[in-house]
Write a protein that holds these residues in place. Structure first.
Motif, short mmCIF file in Angstrom:
data_model
loop_
_atom_site.label_atom_id
_atom_site.label_comp_id
_atom_site.label_asym_id
_atom_site.label_seq_id
_atom_site.Cartn_x
_atom_site.Cartn_y
_atom_site.Cartn_z
N VAL A 125 0.95 -1.28 0.10
CA VAL A 125 -0.07 0.06 0.07
C VAL A 125 0.91 1.31 -0.09
O VAL A 125 0.70 2.15 -0.72
CB VAL A 125 -1.05 0.08 1.22
CG1 VAL A 125 -1.60 1.26 1.33
CG2 VAL A 125 -1.96 -1.23 1.01
N LEU A 126 1.76 1.13 0.83
CA LEU A 126 2.81 2.31 0.75
C LEU A 126 3.35 2.60 -0.47
O LEU A 126 3.42 3.80 -0.90
CB LEU A 126 3.99 2.17 1.94
CG LEU A 126 5.08 3.24 2.04
CD1 LEU A 126 4.33 4.62 2.43
CD2 LEU A 126 6.04 3.10 3.08
N THR A 127 3.87 1.60 -1.19
CA THR A 127 4.45 1.72 -2.29
C THR A 127 3.73 2.17 -3.46
O THR A 127 3.90 3.08 -4.16
CB THR A 127 5.20 0.38 -3.04
OG1 THR A 127 6.16 0.00 -1.96
CG2 THR A 127 5.80 0.45 -4.29
N VAL A 128 2.42 1.73 -3.53
CA VAL A 128 1.35 2.14 -4.42
C VAL A 128 0.84 3.59 -4.24
O VAL A 128 0.84 4.36 -5.32
CB VAL A 128 0.14 1.02 -4.28
CG1 VAL A 128 -1.13 1.63 -4.97
CG2 VAL A 128 0.34 -0.13 -4.85
N LEU A 129 0.63 4.21 -2.98
CA LEU A 129 0.19 5.63 -2.93
C LEU A 129 1.41 6.50 -3.40
O LEU A 129 1.12 7.44 -3.96
CB LEU A 129 -0.19 5.71 -1.39
CG LEU A 129 -1.70 4.73 -0.92
CD1 LEU A 129 -1.81 5.27 0.40
CD2 LEU A 129 -2.72 5.33 -1.79
N GLY A 217 3.79 7.31 -12.77
CA GLY A 217 3.70 6.98 -11.37
C GLY A 217 2.40 6.43 -11.26
O GLY A 217 2.05 5.17 -10.74
N PRO A 218 1.27 6.79 -11.68
CA PRO A 218 -0.17 6.41 -11.28
C PRO A 218 -0.26 4.99 -12.05
O PRO A 218 -1.06 4.23 -11.63
CB PRO A 218 -1.10 7.33 -11.67
CG PRO A 218 -0.57 8.85 -11.83
CD PRO A 218 1.02 8.44 -11.95
N MET A 219 0.25 5.07 -13.38
CA MET A 219 -0.12 3.53 -14.15
C MET A 219 0.57 2.57 -13.60
O MET A 219 0.48 1.42 -13.49
CB MET A 219 0.23 3.79 -15.64
CG MET A 219 -0.27 4.65 -16.35
SD MET A 219 0.17 4.93 -18.15
CE MET A 219 -0.03 3.15 -18.64
N THR A 220 2.05 2.93 -13.07
CA THR A 220 2.65 1.65 -12.37
C THR A 220 1.97 1.32 -11.01
O THR A 220 2.07 0.29 -10.73
CB THR A 220 4.32 2.43 -12.03
OG1 THR A 220 4.77 2.83 -13.27
CG2 THR A 220 5.17 1.37 -11.51
N ALA A 221 1.65 2.43 -10.26
CA ALA A 221 1.06 2.12 -9.12
C ALA A 221 -0.10 0.98 -9.24
O ALA A 221 -0.55 0.09 -8.43
CB ALA A 221 0.44 3.29 -8.36
N LEU A 222 -0.77 1.55 -10.29
CA LEU A 222 -2.29 0.78 -10.49
C LEU A 222 -1.82 -0.81 -10.98
O LEU A 222 -2.32 -1.87 -10.35
CB LEU A 222 -3.01 1.34 -11.25
CG LEU A 222 -4.29 0.27 -12.16
CD1 LEU A 222 -5.44 0.51 -10.62
CD2 LEU A 222 -5.10 1.23 -12.98
N PHE A 223 -0.93 -0.93 -11.75
CA PHE A 223 -0.40 -2.37 -12.07
C PHE A 223 0.17 -3.15 -10.96
O PHE A 223 -0.11 -4.26 -10.84
CB PHE A 223 0.86 -2.19 -13.36
CG PHE A 223 1.27 -3.54 -13.77
CD1 PHE A 223 0.74 -3.70 -14.96
CD2 PHE A 223 2.23 -4.29 -13.21
CE1 PHE A 223 1.09 -5.11 -15.42
CE2 PHE A 223 2.56 -5.45 -13.63
CZ PHE A 223 1.90 -5.94 -14.86
N PHE A 224 0.91 -2.39 -10.13
CA PHE A 224 1.46 -3.03 -8.67
C PHE A 224 0.54 -3.61 -8.05
O PHE A 224 0.45 -4.77 -7.52
CB PHE A 224 2.31 -2.02 -8.17
CG PHE A 224 3.14 -2.69 -6.88
CD1 PHE A 224 2.77 -3.81 -6.28
CD2 PHE A 224 4.34 -1.87 -6.55
CE1 PHE A 224 3.64 -4.27 -5.28
CE2 PHE A 224 5.12 -2.51 -5.52
CZ PHE A 224 4.75 -3.80 -4.92
N PHE A 225 -0.62 -2.79 -7.84
CA PHE A 225 -1.89 -3.31 -6.87
C PHE A 225 -2.60 -4.44 -7.53
O PHE A 225 -2.90 -5.25 -6.81
CB PHE A 225 -2.46 -2.00 -6.70
CG PHE A 225 -3.75 -2.16 -5.72
CD1 PHE A 225 -3.47 -2.59 -4.30
CD2 PHE A 225 -5.05 -2.39 -6.19
CE1 PHE A 225 -4.69 -2.86 -3.49
CE2 PHE A 225 -6.14 -3.06 -5.25
CZ PHE A 225 -5.96 -2.88 -4.07
N LEU A 226 -2.85 -4.13 -8.76
CA LEU A 226 -3.68 -5.23 -9.29
C LEU A 226 -2.85 -6.74 -9.43
O LEU A 226 -3.33 -7.74 -9.11
CB LEU A 226 -4.39 -4.82 -10.72
CG LEU A 226 -5.24 -3.69 -10.73
CD1 LEU A 226 -5.60 -3.35 -12.21
CD2 LEU A 226 -6.53 -3.99 -9.72
#
Length: 475
Positions: A125-129, A217-226
């Protein structure tokens, strides 16, 4: 795989004389793994999917895309970007410094409370946000960019240790090389897929394309989370939370365990020597991961087509290398495989430094023109074979040297070793390139790999495994 938890009717000691000793083990972890049991396939897949997920961060943000955007656009100190490169090294080093300060205690607390999965989720969660927040890192907002980089890389780095702590429970020691290699190979597939999605969506890394680049950044975060969702759906939490002694807090118990480990480190001499060598290997790898594409952009002056080819070919070779070397580990030995990758790295770094000379030599010998970027691409593909293999083999050696009941704690030390090494590696290169230029400074990387190989010669895999089993039996 872990043995079943103990009978819940068995009472915990009411007031042990030394909480560090009483809580030094987590009953129900690791016994079956040594006995030959293997975790279910879907659980191994779930664990491996975290490598698939978090590779999106290290590939897109640290290696390929944001590593170029930061010095070139956010700092923007053309033509040689020395300040931008130095600030990039500083930001990553600060995040690794935080890992050094916190990872051992966090690993200990995971073991005591049998909560590896919750800690792993928190790091995710920390990494994604914080990765998503890089959307607001625009030219001149260097402080914001560095802050989000520190936070996201800290989350990623401690998450690596938390995920690695599950490895001893996934199978017998003689099969862990294959499992780790499979996961690392899948990680490079994740890096390839995520970076392809980002690069083809946002376009060229130029200031004129800023509005689209902000979505990196947002695209990478979304990929990581999913991509990490299967990890939390399938991975099991093994072990039993330990009762705290009356009047003791969790942090006090964690510190007591760390003190106990410090007293007993002499029993793990092979693990200590391995950590010493791994320190230098990781210092070299941190330079490769953080500066490979910066080197290609600033020294080799490659074209966008070559950059894309480098990304695709190195990820494919890294995935294949991690899987193949993982099989080699189980047949030839984890330590021997690890040493072989270090020797290949030494040769590859020399080839990187001599890229322009090699291009001229090949052109003269073979009769057709070789551009420096073509040679860099060839050497990079060779190095890619060991990019995942070195890290996977190192992770496996720690797993077979660590008693399963203390995996979180010892993988916390693994994280400290790795991140402290990353600080040394990045700052060494950052300071040297600021004084000498990046092309000459890169040679320090080869020195790190050769030092790691020399120190690994003092390690005995058979002796290290025996020490781990002896401590597991005492737990």
């Amino acid at each position: 795989m872990a043995s079943p938890p103990p009978d819940p009717a068995s009472p915990a000691p009411a007031c042990p004389p030394d909480p560090g000793v009483a809580l030094g083990s987590s009953p129900g972890t690791g016994a079956d793994a040594d006995a030959g049991a293997r975790a279910p396939t879907r659980e191994i897949f779930g664990w491996a999917m975290f490598d698939f997920a978090n590779s999106s961060y290290t590939t897109v943000i640290i290696t390929v895309v944001f590593s170029v955007i930061f010095p070139k656009i956010i700092v923007g100190d053309a033509p040689d970007y020395r300040q931008g490169n130095l600030l990039w090294s500083v930001a990553l080093s600060v995040s690794y410094g935080l890992v050094v300060l916190t990872a051992p205690l966090l690993g200990t607390l995971m073991d005591v409370r049998a909560s590896k999965k919750r800690f792993l989720f928190a790091s995710c969660v920390l990494t994604v946000l914080s990765t998503g927040a890089l959307y607001w890192a625009t030219p001149g907002r260097v402080g914001l960019a560095m802050t989000m980089l520190v936070a996201s890389n800290y989350g990623f780095a401690v998450g690596e240790s938390f995920a690695a702590a599950f490895l001893p429970d996934l199978g017998p020691k003689e099969a862990l090389g294959r499992i780790s290699g499979y996961a690392w190979a899948l990680g490079y597939v994740g890096g390839l897929v995520s970076t392809a999605l980002v690069v083809f969506t946002v376009g060229p890394q130029e200031a004129s394309n800023l509005e689209r680049l902000r979505w990196v950044g947002p695209m990478t975060a979304l990929f990581f989370f999913l991509a990490a969702l299967p990890t939390f759906a399938f991975l099991k939490e093994r072990g039993t939370p330990q009762a705290l002694p009356p009047g003791e807090r969790l942090a006090q118990v964690g510190v007591a365990r760390l003190r106990r480990t410090a007293r007993e480190l002499g029993d793990f001499k092979d693990l200590l020597w391995f950590f010493a060598g791994l320190f230098f290997a990781t210092a070299g790898l941190s330079i490769v991961i953080s500066f490979a594409f910066i080197y290609g952009d600033q020294v080799v002056r490659w074209q966008p087509r070559t950059q894309l080819l480098m990304f695709v070919l190195t990820n494919l070779s890294a995935a294949g290398g991690a899987a193949l070397f993982g099989l080699l580990q189980d047949r030839w030995g984890n330590l021997k495989t690890y040493r072989l990758t270090l020797l290949i790295w030494g040769i590859a770094v020399l080839g990187i430094h001599q890229t322009k000379t090699l291009a001229a030599t090949l052109g003269s010998a073979l009769g057709w023109a070789w551009a420096a970027e073509d040679v860099y691409l060839l050497v990079g593909t060779l190095a890619g074979l060991c990019l995942g293999a070195t890290q996977s083999a190192g992770r496996t050696v720690v797993a077979v040297f660590a008693p399963a009941a203390r995996a979180g704690e010892l993988f916390g030390l693994w994280g400290v070793c790795g991140k402290l090494a990353s600080i040394v590696g990045l700052l060494s290169l950052g300071l040297l390139q600021n004084a000498l230029g990046l092309e000459r400074a890169i040679l320090v990387c080869g020195g790190f790999f050769l030092a790691a190989w020399a120190l690994s010669l003092k390690v005995s895999e058979t002796r290290g495994v025996a020490a781990a089993r002896a401590h597991q039996a005492e737990s």
